[in-house]
Design an enzyme around this catalytic site. Structure first.
Site, mmCIF file in Angstrom:
data_model
loop_
_atom_site.group_PDB
_atom_site.id
_atom_site.type_symbol
_atom_site.label_atom_id
_atom_site.label_comp_id
_atom_site.label_asym_id
_atom_site.label_seq_id
_atom_site.Cartn_x
_atom_site.Cartn_y
_atom_site.Cartn_z
ATOM 1 N N ALA A 266 0.765 13.574 -22.774
ATOM 2 C CA ALA A 266 0.370 12.221 -23.167
ATOM 3 C C ALA A 266 1.253 11.627 -24.280
ATOM 4 O O ALA A 266 1.613 10.464 -24.240
ATOM 5 C CB ALA A 266 -1.092 12.216 -23.614
ATOM 6 N N PHE B 200 -7.178 19.250 -24.936
ATOM 7 C CA PHE B 200 -7.934 18.010 -25.161
ATOM 8 C C PHE B 200 -9.292 18.125 -24.447
ATOM 9 O O PHE B 200 -9.431 18.893 -23.500
ATOM 10 C CB PHE B 200 -7.137 16.808 -24.643
ATOM 11 N N ASP B 201 -10.277 17.337 -24.869
ATOM 12 C CA ASP B 201 -11.638 17.535 -24.327
ATOM 13 C C ASP B 201 -11.772 17.287 -22.826
ATOM 14 O O ASP B 201 -12.520 17.987 -22.156
ATOM 15 C CB ASP B 201 -12.709 16.768 -25.119
ATOM 16 N N HIS C 174 -20.480 13.330 -26.865
ATOM 17 C CA HIS C 174 -20.133 12.391 -27.947
ATOM 18 C C HIS C 174 -20.058 10.936 -27.483
ATOM 19 O O HIS C 174 -20.273 10.021 -28.251
ATOM 20 C CB HIS C 174 -18.834 12.806 -28.638
ATOM 21 N N ASP D 189 0.579 19.049 -21.006
ATOM 22 C CA ASP D 189 -0.252 17.847 -21.107
ATOM 23 C C ASP D 189 0.566 16.929 -22.005
ATOM 24 O O ASP D 189 0.623 17.099 -23.221
ATOM 25 C CB ASP D 189 -1.603 18.210 -21.724
ATOM 26 N N TYR E 114 0.844 -1.207 0.000
ATOM 27 C CA TYR E 114 0.000 0.000 0.000
ATOM 28 C C TYR E 114 0.873 1.248 0.000
ATOM 29 O O TYR E 114 0.656 2.193 -0.750
ATOM 30 C CB TYR E 114 -0.906 -0.004 1.232
ATOM 31 N N LYS F 214 -0.885 6.413 -23.424
ATOM 32 C CA LYS F 214 -0.340 6.720 -24.754
ATOM 33 C C LYS F 214 1.157 6.382 -24.740
ATOM 34 O O LYS F 214 1.524 5.226 -24.867
ATOM 35 C CB LYS F 214 -0.583 8.193 -25.102
HETATM 36 N N1 F0G Z 1 -4.607 14.682 -22.774
HETATM 37 C C1 F0G Z 1 -4.560 14.290 -24.057
HETATM 38 C C2 F0G Z 1 -3.758 15.071 -25.038
HETATM 39 C C3 F0G Z 1 -5.258 13.148 -24.459
HETATM 40 O O1 F0G Z 1 -5.203 12.777 -25.728
HETATM 41 C C4 F0G Z 1 -6.004 12.422 -23.489
HETATM 42 C C5 F0G Z 1 -6.770 11.238 -23.866
HETATM 43 C C6 F0G Z 1 -6.013 12.878 -22.165
HETATM 44 C C7 F0G Z 1 -5.305 14.020 -21.862
HETATM 45 C C8 F0G Z 1 -6.790 12.165 -21.092
HETATM 46 O O2 F0G Z 1 -6.138 11.005 -20.724
HETATM 47 O O3 F0G Z 1 -7.719 9.171 -21.359
HETATM 48 O O4 F0G Z 1 -5.840 8.781 -19.758
HETATM 49 O O5 F0G Z 1 -7.777 10.122 -19.079
HETATM 50 N N2 F0G Z 1 -7.001 10.932 -25.049
HETATM 51 C C9 F0G Z 1 -7.672 9.735 -25.544
HETATM 52 C C10 F0G Z 1 -7.829 9.829 -27.017
HETATM 53 C C11 F0G Z 1 -8.894 9.369 -24.816
HETATM 54 O O6 F0G Z 1 -8.534 8.974 -27.591
HETATM 55 O O7 F0G Z 1 -7.231 10.703 -27.651
HETATM 56 P P1 F0G Z 1 -6.935 9.695 -20.192
#
Ligand code: F0G
Length: 457
Positions: free
Chosen positions: A216, A123-124, A449, A214, A71, A257
């Site tokens: 990823a 990102f969304d 979406h 960000d 833990y 990613k």
């Molecule tokens: N930032 C970016 C640039 C992303 O592309 C994503 C996720 C996230 C943050 C959020 O990360 O999914 O681990 O919570 N992108 C995926 C996509 C879902 O299909 O592009 P997460």
């Protein structure tokens, strides 16, 4: 010269699910014309996302077996922490269960009602976490990013003039940070140049505003810096990664990613104070600070994945595969975002289907056509994703209606890419006959979406 091949071979295989057009017509109707509602067995080649869909290496699978599930004080956390610090230079690391969880934790500290957060096409989920806190995300991407026919080697770049304008209107008090997404997913997996990252840093230093990446797809971004920015052509990927992160104050990461794992995320920071504040939220939302929603074994596999993702050999094969698909489409005259991005090929749906009205969801219409034609599942990056304006509740029409063909890491072969290209080509040949799209039957108030239900017009 010999042809290029993947730098790995296949040890374990997974079945694919072929289907007939009649089956797909039935399934997609039952799924309310929402590709997220399909079962994976109803999909032949799945290009919905590159997130958590990659194949782990034998070294990652081995690392799983030696994960430490304590833990507190897990050895696997230590090895992950060491790997992240040595790659990025950030001394403070908090694991989270995925990228949006990292955003939730960090923004709980940093973003307040009325704030504005500039960046390059957030990102969304990032935008969602900002808007959820009654703050606003302002897109400051360079204008070239919104024209698929214009070439620019770094279409993820931030327009410093736009940052300056926002600063003049809102001032330091209302800008808690600048978020730079590397690579920029929303504009097509487009990279940000080192030169631009330096310019953002300079701007931020002038006004004392923190910069958060960000990150990823940070390794893919480093590959583009090496291959497109002359000054860096002889640098190693790891040196470029280190230099990139030296220009920010911290990062949120979706490990799904460029961590090449199926689940996971983290926050890494320079500031001890910020880390301490974030710790409280991490414990509340994610888990104790040495696991944050991740199993010990997953942290062990992630440490290994981050090492593999930051090698040139891996990145070259990854990105060459994506570009192979892009080239096939381009040769067929299909309009795609150029230059090609890192994780996906983005098809310009407005230019592909010029007769479908934008009120009828052009990109979704094309993504559905592709599924019906071939069983290939892509994803809409258009009006459905852009959602409604939180105040006016009107549809937000983005400048680009795109279909993203997202390539999972180390999963598909060149034959699969040929199949996808052929399917799109068939649709392209009969594009003049596609004149109508879809209308919404149900939608959620935010992030519609994922759950939207559509009806054929
Ligand atoms: N930032 C970016 C640039 C992303 O592309 C994503 C996720 C996230 C943050 C959020 O990360 O999914 O681990 O919570 N992108 C995926 C996509 C879902 O299909 O592009 P997460």
């Amino acid at each position: 010269m010999l042809p290029y091949t993947e730098p790995y071979k296949i040890k374990m295989i997974e079945p694919m699910y072929p289907s007939t057009r009649a089956q797909r017509e039935k399934w997609i109707k039952e799924a309310n014309y929402n590709l997220f509602n399909l079962k994976s067995s109803q999909v032949y080649i799945d290009l919905l996302t590159d997130s958590g869909t990659g194949a782990m290496s034998q070294e990652q699978w081995s690392a799983l077996m030696s994960g430490d599930e304590s833990y507190a004080g897990s050895r696997s956390f230590d090895s992950l922490h060491e790997t992240i610090t040595s790659l990025t230079g950030f001394p403070y690391v908090l694991p989270t269960h995925q990228g949006r969880a990292a955003e939730n934790v960090l923004f709980s500290v940093m973003v307040k009602e009325g704030n504005v957060v500039p960046g390059n096409a957030h990102f969304d989920t990032t935008k969602g976490h900002i808007e959820f806190r009654k703050a606003s995300a302002f897109d400051c991407t360079i204008d070239e990013a919104n024209d698929t026919s214009v070439y620019h080697p770094f279409k993820g770049n931030v327009d410093i003039g736009k940052l300056e304008n926002i600063y003049q209107v809102y001032g330091k008090e209302r800008i808690p940070m600048i978020i730079v997404t590397i690579t920029c997913n929303s504009t097509g997996g487009q990279p940000v140049s080192m030169e631009n990252l330096k310019a953002v840093r300079e701007f931020a230093d002038r006004y004392e505003i923190p910069v958060i990446f960000d990150a990823a797809r940070f390794a893919e971004n480093a590959y583009f810096i090496k291959t497109r920015e002359k000054e860096y052509q002889n640098h190693t990927i790891r040196d470029i990664v280190k230099e990139m992160f030296s220009l920010s104050d911290g990062m949120t990461m979706s490990s799904k990613k460029d961590g090449i794992v199926n689940m996971g995320g983290f926050i890494a920071l320079n500031s001890k104070e910020l880390y301490q504040e974030a710790t409280t939220f991490n414990i509340m939302f994610e888990g104790y600070i040495t696991y944050g929603g991740m199993s010990g074994r997953d942290m062990a596999a992630l440490a290994q994945g981050l090492k593999e993702a930051t090698t040139f050999e891996y990145l070259e094969s990854r990105i060459k595969q994506v570009h192979y698909l892009g080239n096939l489409l381009q040769e067929a005259g299909i309009p795609v975002q150029e230059p090609f991005g890192g994780h996906a090929i983005f098809v310009d749906a407005t230019r592909f289907l010029p007769r479908v009205p934008r009120e009828e969801y052009i990109a979704q219409t094309l993504a559905l056509e592709l599924y019906l034609e071939s069983g290939v599942r892509a994803v809409e990056i258009g009006t459905l994703l852009a959602d409604r304006d939180p105040e006016t509740r009107e549809n937000r029409y983005p400048r680009l209606e795109m279909v993203r063909l997202t390539i999972p890491r180390r999963v598909y072969t060149r034959n699969h890419m040929d199949y996808v290209a052929a399917a799109l080509q068939n649709i392209f040949e009969r594009r003049e006959k596609i004149t109508r799209g879809y209308k919404i039957r149900y939608e959620a108030p935010i992030m519609r979406h994922f759950t939207v239900e559509l009806e054929k017009i």
